[in-house]
Design a protein around this motif. Structure first.
Motif, PDB file in Angstrom:
ATOM      1  N   GLY A 254      -4.408  -6.598   4.800  1.00 37.64           N
ATOM      2  CA  GLY A 254      -3.505  -5.462   4.748  1.00 37.64           C
ATOM      3  C   GLY A 254      -3.323  -4.706   6.036  1.00 37.64           C
TER       4      GLY A 254
ATOM      5  N   HIS B 163       0.863  -1.186   0.000  1.00 39.06           N
ATOM      6  CA  HIS B 163       0.000   0.000   0.000  1.00 39.06           C
ATOM      7  C   HIS B 163       0.898   1.234   0.000  1.00 39.06           C
ATOM      8  CE1 HIS B 163      -3.449   2.461   0.456  1.00 39.06           C
ATOM      9  NE2 HIS B 163      -4.220   1.531   0.968  1.00 39.06           N
TER      10      HIS B 163
ATOM     11  N   ARG C  30      -1.036  -6.786   2.007  1.00 40.71           N
ATOM     12  CA  ARG C  30      -1.229  -5.415   1.507  1.00 40.71           C
ATOM     13  C   ARG C  30      -0.834  -4.375   2.572  1.00 40.71           C
ATOM     14  NH1 ARG C  30      -5.975  -5.801   1.624  1.00 40.71           N
ATOM     15  NH2 ARG C  30      -6.481  -4.016   2.938  1.00 40.71           N
TER      16      ARG C  30
ATOM     17  N   SER D 171      -7.268 -10.773   0.486  1.00 39.27           N
ATOM     18  CA  SER D 171      -6.243  -9.734   0.564  1.00 39.27           C
ATOM     19  C   SER D 171      -6.264  -9.129   1.966  1.00 39.27           C
ATOM     20  CB  SER D 171      -6.505  -8.646  -0.484  1.00 39.27           C
ATOM     21  OG  SER D 171      -5.560  -7.605  -0.378  1.00 39.27           O
TER      22      SER D 171
END
Length: 365
Positions: A207, A36, A225, A205
């Motif tokens: 994160g 990110h 992420r 995903s």
């Protein structure tokens, strides 16, 4: 480098080591790393990732996605609920890159189906315990209705389920981080398994920097992420995500006044530079820690020295009696930020220890 005002310094060596370490962890657990970029927001720092083989990223807005597209990034996830009012930029980007978007309501999907002109990937944003936003991970009925609405559009590829375990930011130590990671992962895996027969290509995903930095079990988690790890900060060090020596940014601030009767040194460096993020430790509210100065950069925090108050441009530092006279007016103090994401965003640029200026993404009014 002649520093005269609050300046956000970036230790390129530490930053690149943090990037290498996270790539190594992702490889260890056979996870795809989609870093990110909302922490550094910089094409130059992004290129440090690309030099190590990373070709995809996540961002927090469509405008930021456009900035990184202009820098050559062509596989981007906007890890924020889709703002349907920005349909023009969605279609513009979707016609040029692999664009992934996040949705969490039937209402959003309905609007998307009406305006979408080019192929996109779609993640369902899931709440697995943080309770900031997202679909309840156990509400299979609502999730199925949204999936059906998505698959009715031939321009949409259903990518999977995306979550951010932001509640790890309240953890203290690896055991608490692991506990949250186990809880959220079990919810996400159960969700994926429920829909896997009908949607065999969906992925999970995950994160957040704490779990991606220290947890071990990423079985059935296809994508990492994290973002903050690129710089880390005081909050992450206190959580247990990193060591203080891993923190790759520090704010150089001039000392402008001293008040011996209160053990306070005033710096030019306030909330407009750091933000007002803080931690509570040993009964104290702390807005930053003062690091020891080294020949080329900074070291670990100095015991007993901390930023105790912030106003707009003023920062108030507590300094113990025995060290008070060491500080002279005009000295530069190196402050480790509580939250490097916000500090970087406020400062809008970095300077490496060699004096190179690194520009960042800026929102257009």
């Amino acid at each position: 480098m002649d520093l005269t005002k609050p300046t956000l310094l970036l230790d390129e060596k530490k930053c690149k080591q943090n990037i290498e370490n996270m790539i190594s962890r992702a490889n260890q657990f056979n996870c795809n790393l989609r870093p990110h970029f909302k922490t550094h927001q910089s094409l130059i720092v992004g290129n440090w990732f690309r030099d190590l083989g990373i070709t995809q990223c996540a961002v927090s807005s469509l405008e930021m996605a456009k900035y990184f597209f202009n820098g050559g990034w062509t596989d981007i996830t906007v890890a924020f609920p889709l703002n349907i009012l920005e349909h023009t930029i969605v279609n513009d980007l979707a016609g040029k890159i692999k664009l992934n978007l996040c949705v969490e309501s039937f209402e959003t999907v309905k609007a998307l189906n009406e305006f979408l002109e080019h192929p996109v990937g779609i993640f369902l944003k899931i709440d697995a315990g943080y309770h900031r936003t997202g679909l309840d991970a156990e509400n299979f009925t609502e999730i199925e209705a949204i999936l059906k609405a998505l698959e009715s559009n031939h321009l949409i590829t259903i990518k999977g389920f995306l979550q951010h375990a932001g509640h790890t930011y309240g953890a203290k130590g690896k055991a608490e981080i692991d506990e949250i990671h186990t809880y959220t992962s079990e919810k996400m895996i159960k969700l994926k398994d429920h829909f896997l027969k009908k949607y065999p290509d969906v992925i999970i995903s995950n994160g957040d920097t704490p779990t991606c930095s220290v947890s071990e079990n990423f079985e059935h988690i296809e994508e990492m992420r994290p973002g903050n790890f690129v710089f880390y900060d005081v909050m992450q060090a206190e959580i247990g995500s990193c060591q203080y020596d891993d923190i790759a940014v520090a704010m150089a601030c001039p000392a402008v006044a001293k008040h011996a009767d209160r053990n306070e040194v005033i710096i030019y460096g306030g909330a407009v530079h750091f933000s007002k993020d803080r931690i509570e430790k040993d009964g104290k509210t702390i807005y930053g820690l003062i690091a020891e100065e080294k020949e080329n950069g900074w070291g670990n925090p100095i015991s007993g020295w901390y930023v105790k108050k912030l106003s707009q441009e003023h920062g108030t530092i507590h300094v113990p009696d025995e060290a008070f006279d060491q500080i002279k007016i005009g000295d530069l103090l190196y402050i480790l930020p509580i939250h490097s994401c916000l500090t970087g965003n406020l400062m809008s640029k970095y300077y490496t220890l060699d004096g190179e200026e690194i520009e960042m993404f800026r929102y257009m009014s």
